[in-house]
Design a protein around this motif. Structure first.
Motif, PDB file in Angstrom:
ATOM      1  N   HIS A 185      39.997  13.783 -56.075  1.00 31.14           N
ATOM      2  CA  HIS A 185      41.271  14.289 -56.604  1.00 31.14           C
ATOM      3  C   HIS A 185      41.142  14.737 -58.051  1.00 31.14           C
ATOM      4  O   HIS A 185      42.161  15.035 -58.690  1.00 31.14           O
ATOM      5  CB  HIS A 185      42.360  13.212 -56.476  1.00 31.14           C
ATOM      6  CG  HIS A 185      42.892  13.060 -55.085  1.00 31.14           C
ATOM      7  ND1 HIS A 185      42.270  12.287 -54.129  1.00 31.14           N
ATOM      8  CD2 HIS A 185      43.978  13.602 -54.479  1.00 31.14           C
ATOM      9  CE1 HIS A 185      42.961  12.353 -52.995  1.00 31.14           C
ATOM     10  NE2 HIS A 185      43.995  13.141 -53.185  1.00 31.14           N
ATOM     11  N   ARG A 186      39.920  14.793 -58.549  1.00 30.21           N
ATOM     12  CA  ARG A 186      39.672  15.204 -59.920  1.00 30.21           C
ATOM     13  C   ARG A 186      40.631  14.519 -60.889  1.00 30.21           C
ATOM     14  O   ARG A 186      41.167  15.129 -61.807  1.00 30.21           O
ATOM     15  CB  ARG A 186      39.733  16.734 -60.066  1.00 30.21           C
ATOM     16  CG  ARG A 186      38.773  17.472 -59.123  1.00 30.21           C
ATOM     17  CD  ARG A 186      38.408  18.854 -59.612  1.00 30.21           C
ATOM     18  NE  ARG A 186      37.694  18.847 -60.883  1.00 30.21           N
ATOM     19  CZ  ARG A 186      36.407  18.511 -61.031  1.00 30.21           C
ATOM     20  NH1 ARG A 186      35.694  18.133 -59.962  1.00 30.21           N
ATOM     21  NH2 ARG A 186      35.855  18.526 -62.224  1.00 30.21           N
ATOM     22  N   LEU A 187      40.873  13.260 -60.613  1.00 36.56           N
ATOM     23  CA  LEU A 187      41.701  12.358 -61.421  1.00 36.56           C
ATOM     24  C   LEU A 187      43.192  12.625 -61.313  1.00 36.56           C
ATOM     25  O   LEU A 187      43.999  11.691 -61.338  1.00 36.56           O
ATOM     26  CB  LEU A 187      41.290  12.401 -62.902  1.00 36.56           C
ATOM     27  CG  LEU A 187      39.902  11.858 -63.220  1.00 36.56           C
ATOM     28  CD1 LEU A 187      39.479  12.261 -64.630  1.00 36.56           C
ATOM     29  CD2 LEU A 187      39.878  10.333 -63.105  1.00 36.56           C
ATOM     30  N   VAL A 188      43.580  13.887 -61.189  1.00 32.27           N
ATOM     31  CA  VAL A 188      45.012  14.232 -61.232  1.00 32.27           C
ATOM     32  C   VAL A 188      45.407  15.338 -60.255  1.00 32.27           C
ATOM     33  O   VAL A 188      46.553  15.795 -60.282  1.00 32.27           O
ATOM     34  CB  VAL A 188      45.432  14.670 -62.655  1.00 32.27           C
ATOM     35  CG1 VAL A 188      45.399  13.508 -63.634  1.00 32.27           C
ATOM     36  CG2 VAL A 188      44.566  15.829 -63.151  1.00 32.27           C
ATOM     37  N   CYS A 189      44.498  15.777 -59.421  1.00 27.66           N
ATOM     38  CA  CYS A 189      44.730  17.005 -58.650  1.00 27.66           C
ATOM     39  C   CYS A 189      44.900  16.768 -57.142  1.00 27.66           C
ATOM     40  O   CYS A 189      44.378  15.808 -56.578  1.00 27.66           O
ATOM     41  CB  CYS A 189      43.565  17.982 -58.856  1.00 27.66           C
ATOM     42  SG  CYS A 189      43.420  18.589 -60.536  1.00 27.66           S
ATOM     43  N   SER A 190      45.609  17.672 -56.526  1.00 25.65           N
ATOM     44  CA  SER A 190      45.721  17.696 -55.075  1.00 25.65           C
ATOM     45  C   SER A 190      44.393  18.148 -54.479  1.00 25.65           C
ATOM     46  O   SER A 190      43.747  19.068 -55.000  1.00 25.65           O
ATOM     47  CB  SER A 190      46.835  18.659 -54.669  1.00 25.65           C
ATOM     48  OG  SER A 190      46.725  19.008 -53.314  1.00 25.65           O
ATOM     49  N   LYS A 191      43.987  17.519 -53.398  1.00 26.23           N
ATOM     50  CA  LYS A 191      42.758  17.952 -52.725  1.00 26.23           C
ATOM     51  C   LYS A 191      42.949  19.293 -52.039  1.00 26.23           C
ATOM     52  O   LYS A 191      41.996  20.055 -51.877  1.00 26.23           O
ATOM     53  CB  LYS A 191      42.335  16.905 -51.679  1.00 26.23           C
ATOM     54  CG  LYS A 191      41.631  15.700 -52.263  1.00 26.23           C
ATOM     55  CD  LYS A 191      41.274  14.684 -51.190  1.00 26.23           C
ATOM     56  CE  LYS A 191      40.244  15.242 -50.209  1.00 26.23           C
ATOM     57  NZ  LYS A 191      39.813  14.215 -49.225  1.00 26.23           N
ATOM     58  N   GLN A 192      44.182  19.585 -51.651  1.00 27.11           N
ATOM     59  CA  GLN A 192      44.450  20.796 -50.890  1.00 27.11           C
ATOM     60  C   GLN A 192      44.339  22.058 -51.748  1.00 27.11           C
ATOM     61  O   GLN A 192      43.602  22.985 -51.425  1.00 27.11           O
ATOM     62  CB  GLN A 192      45.845  20.741 -50.251  1.00 27.11           C
ATOM     63  CG  GLN A 192      45.912  19.926 -48.968  1.00 27.11           C
ATOM     64  CD  GLN A 192      45.673  18.442 -49.207  1.00 27.11           C
ATOM     65  OE1 GLN A 192      46.173  17.884 -50.178  1.00 27.11           O
ATOM     66  NE2 GLN A 192      44.908  17.804 -48.325  1.00 27.11           N
ATOM     67  N   ASN A 193      45.068  22.087 -52.866  1.00 30.81           N
ATOM     68  CA  ASN A 193      45.084  23.325 -53.653  1.00 30.81           C
ATOM     69  C   ASN A 193      44.569  23.163 -55.079  1.00 30.81           C
ATOM     70  O   ASN A 193      44.622  24.112 -55.869  1.00 30.81           O
ATOM     71  CB  ASN A 193      46.502  23.907 -53.697  1.00 30.81           C
ATOM     72  CG  ASN A 193      47.509  22.934 -54.272  1.00 30.81           C
ATOM     73  OD1 ASN A 193      47.155  22.040 -55.031  1.00 30.81           O
ATOM     74  ND2 ASN A 193      48.773  23.122 -53.905  1.00 30.81           N
ATOM     75  N   ARG A 194      44.083  21.954 -55.404  1.00 27.18           N
ATOM     76  CA  ARG A 194      43.479  21.693 -56.714  1.00 27.18           C
ATOM     77  C   ARG A 194      44.466  21.763 -57.874  1.00 27.18           C
ATOM     78  O   ARG A 194      44.057  21.762 -59.027  1.00 27.18           O
ATOM     79  CB  ARG A 194      42.310  22.649 -56.990  1.00 27.18           C
ATOM     80  CG  ARG A 194      41.130  22.510 -56.061  1.00 27.18           C
ATOM     81  CD  ARG A 194      40.800  21.071 -55.820  1.00 27.18           C
ATOM     82  NE  ARG A 194      39.382  20.794 -55.698  1.00 27.18           N
ATOM     83  CZ  ARG A 194      38.891  19.590 -55.447  1.00 27.18           C
ATOM     84  NH1 ARG A 194      39.699  18.580 -55.283  1.00 27.18           N
ATOM     85  NH2 ARG A 194      37.600  19.391 -55.370  1.00 27.18           N
ATOM     86  N   SER A 195      45.749  21.853 -57.600  1.00 26.74           N
ATOM     87  CA  SER A 195      46.731  21.876 -58.681  1.00 26.74           C
ATOM     88  C   SER A 195      47.016  20.449 -59.149  1.00 26.74           C
ATOM     89  O   SER A 195      46.821  19.491 -58.390  1.00 26.74           O
ATOM     90  CB  SER A 195      48.033  22.529 -58.213  1.00 26.74           C
ATOM     91  OG  SER A 195      48.619  21.769 -57.178  1.00 26.74           O
ATOM     92  N   VAL A 196      47.468  20.308 -60.379  1.00 31.78           N
ATOM     93  CA  VAL A 196      47.807  18.990 -60.912  1.00 31.78           C
ATOM     94  C   VAL A 196      49.027  18.447 -60.163  1.00 31.78           C
ATOM     95  O   VAL A 196      50.057  19.119 -60.071  1.00 31.78           O
ATOM     96  CB  VAL A 196      48.079  19.060 -62.428  1.00 31.78           C
ATOM     97  CG1 VAL A 196      48.561  17.711 -62.960  1.00 31.78           C
ATOM     98  CG2 VAL A 196      46.824  19.501 -63.174  1.00 31.78           C
ATOM     99  N   ILE A 197      48.906  17.229 -59.632  1.00 31.99           N
ATOM    100  CA  ILE A 197      49.974  16.646 -58.810  1.00 31.99           C
ATOM    101  C   ILE A 197      51.218  16.376 -59.647  1.00 31.99           C
ATOM    102  O   ILE A 197      52.340  16.671 -59.241  1.00 31.99           O
ATOM    103  CB  ILE A 197      49.485  15.342 -58.154  1.00 31.99           C
ATOM    104  CG1 ILE A 197      48.311  15.628 -57.198  1.00 31.99           C
ATOM    105  CG2 ILE A 197      50.623  14.644 -57.402  1.00 31.99           C
ATOM    106  CD1 ILE A 197      47.592  14.365 -56.726  1.00 31.99           C
TER     107      ILE A 197
END
Length: 305
Positions: A185-197
């Motif tokens: 999740h790159r610490l803060v990101c959605s796995k689907q679209n890589r945007s910050v959750i």
């Protein structure tokens, strides 16, 4: 100097509160849980400040009594998990975050909860989802099977920071899978679209209690790499440092938000110590120490200025 004096006086107020009130174990945890000025929050703030030993022993005893006698020791997912007798129905139903923070406070104080209340560690270890995280929403265990980053960090920290022996195979898998979850999740990101959750997670927060921010995730990965002798996710940590850059000053890391913000979703009554250490824009020595450990672990060749 004035700030330090304010914090010292606020610490004294919290100690007096914890010494003088029948706040734990008396009314099924209601006063303990009360946001944000119940005993739980005073104790957790002192723990996060590295001042857990200042918590009165009577409060520690009360917290253990609460966990031992007034908490239903099962995370309620299915109908079979509910208590059946009237006495048990009066007990508190905990979530992973709450239980893990209680556990960390008491273990840091010097209690041996793995001997006295072994069900707590077992609870944390058994509720990892296939993606590597945990979720305080029981529905996730029935339907989505997806974790919550917020729910995941306190249990991971409890096992990582409060195991003073070799990890068991189950604990090692728990930590490694948790690290995988954060890295994916790159610490803060959605796995689907890589945007910050949640953009709020990019703002350093202190004290956090159960809340998440990017530095909390980075700190876990740094200590996980060290304790488990695993490869440090260098690029991810440098990316995290870059995201934190706007909060960095020469003297340290500034606080970017308050978990108890009156304008936010968790607004509520606070207490002097919480106010004294959480000022937005203030340089936090506690967050700065965490940041410094991350930078130190990256080594001189990766020092980020």
């Amino acid at each position: 100097m004035e700030t330090n004096q304010n914090i010292r006086l606020a610490i004294e107020e919290s100690i007096q509160f914890l010494e003088s009130t029948s706040h734990l174990g008396m009314t099924h945890g209601e006063c303990s849980r009360r946001k944000w000025d119940g005993a739980w929050w005073h104790m957790a703030a002192l723990y996060e400040m590295g001042e857990v030993k200042l918590i009165p022993e009577s409060a520690i005893t009360g917290a253990k009594y609460l966990l031992e006698t007034q908490v239903w020791p099962t995370f309620i997912i299915s109908t079979d998990d509910h208590p059946t007798n009237e006495s048990d129905k009066m007990k508190m139903d905990c979530c992973h975050c709450e239980l893990a923070v209680y556990y960390m406070i008491l273990m840091a104080y010097g209690c041996d909860l793995d001997k006295e209340l072994p069900w707590i560690r077992e609870w944390l270890l058994k509720h990892q989802l296939p993606d590597g995280g945990l979720n305080c929403d029981p529905e996730a265990y029935i339907h989505s099977k997806k974790s919550s980053i917020v729910s995941t960090l306190p249990p991971l920290e409890a096992i990582l920071w409060h195991t003073d022996r070799e990890f068991t195979e189950q604990e090692a898998v728990f930590l490694d899978e948790g690290a995988r979850y954060l890295i994916e999740h790159r610490l803060v990101c959605s796995k689907q679209n890589r945007s910050v959750i949640d953009m709020e997670w990019l703002k350093p927060c202190f004290p956090r209690f159960f809340e998440y921010d990017i530095l909390r995730g980075m700190s876990f990965l740094v200590e996980w790499s060290r304790r488990r002798n695993k490869t440090l996710p260098v690029k991810l940590l440098i990316e995290g440092l870059e995201r934190l850059n706007i909060f960095r000053e020469t003297e340290g890391l500034r606080i970017g938000r308050q978990v108890f913000d009156p304008q936010g979703p968790w607004g509520g009554q606070s207490f002097p110590l919480l106010e004294a250490v959480s000022g937005i824009g203030d340089v936090s020595p506690y967050l700065t120490r965490q940041l410094d450990r991350v930078i130190e672990r990256l080594g001189p060749e990766y020092t980020y200025a």
